[in-house]
Write an enzyme that holds these catalytic residues in place. Sequence first.
Site, mmCIF file in Angstrom:
data_model
loop_
_atom_site.group_PDB
_atom_site.id
_atom_site.type_symbol
_atom_site.label_atom_id
_atom_site.label_comp_id
_atom_site.label_asym_id
_atom_site.label_seq_id
_atom_site.Cartn_x
_atom_site.Cartn_y
_atom_site.Cartn_z
ATOM 1 N N ASP A 160 0.812 -1.217 0.000
ATOM 2 C CA ASP A 160 0.000 0.000 0.000
ATOM 3 C C ASP A 160 0.849 1.273 0.000
ATOM 4 O OD1 ASP A 160 -1.935 -1.999 0.489
ATOM 5 O OD2 ASP A 160 -1.797 -1.669 2.652
ATOM 6 N N GLU A 209 -11.364 -1.960 -3.522
ATOM 7 C CA GLU A 209 -10.674 -1.312 -2.414
ATOM 8 C C GLU A 209 -9.553 -0.427 -2.939
ATOM 9 O OE1 GLU A 209 -9.296 -4.572 -0.016
ATOM 10 O OE2 GLU A 209 -7.557 -4.965 -1.269
#
Length: 329
Positions: A20, A202
């Site tokens: 991420d 997401e």
Amino acid sequence: MNGVVYAQSFQNPVLDSGADPYSIYVDGFYYYTHTVGNRIVLYKTRNLANLRQAESKTIWIPPKGTVYSHEIWAPEIHFIDKAWYVYFAADDGDNTNHRMYAIQNTSNDPFSENWEFKGKLAAHPDRWAIDGNVFDYKDQLYMVWSGWEGDVNEQQNIYIAKMSNPWTLEGNRVLLAEPTHNWEKQGDLNDAKNPPHVNVNEGPQFLEHNGKVFIVFSASGCWTDYYSLGLIEFTGDDLLDPVAWDKKSKPIFIKSEENGVYAPGHNSFFKSPDGSEDWILYHANDNPGDGCGGKRSPRMQKINWNDDGTPNLGVPFSTQTKLAIPLAN
């Protein structure tokens, strides 16, 4: 910096591990962070290609025994109105309690000790939420994130809400996208270690170019090799109008078995130091079946733009490919 001469080319990954990845560019420096899990670590460098040589520091550790003490996911650092903010998802040790939170630092240096916990960011209704991305559009702050419709994990959707200030969501959340295509629903239902549901949208990221606005998001189970990126294009006048968003029917960034890159996803974007190039940061695995853990590593590559104004992310480059570093001033 400090008299060090850096190479003019690099190879992915830019760090051995780190899911991420996110960065911003402020006053000649990139500030970079990624998921560590139990704290927030910040890096500082003049060029993200040199991340391995960057100064780094743990800037915040959650206090024990709170609803945000565990599973700190997908932190993002932002500089808004002369203050630093880090947004992150966290829980109390139970994933069903994941919510978004913010910390603030009003000093000039985000490496200082002046980080203050600002609280939870929740729109109505207050549901499971991760992967918040904050952006400014026409002098209004917004957050997009991934969340559940109800209180159980049936699927992950992309939501948006206005912000009344950098640590407060305002009003109702608005559904922008939900998994509808097969490439958004890939997962191994026979593996008891994995969540039972694989309908996943997401990691939303705002992207603007030549007046066009997009949300790039991750789809399918992050534990599968089929984790990939999709695109939603803003085609209307109001960001909070679901009809004003058009989700593309095919993914825009997928695994490359030929190049040995699997499960590319949860990306962010940045410009080169001279402002002329657009780049993507993303994490991926080197081998099939590496899953959704510490084997994911941050990578970056320059992106281009299609004739219709949409982003062209290309194909994930091999770790053997030498790439020119982002153009400096």
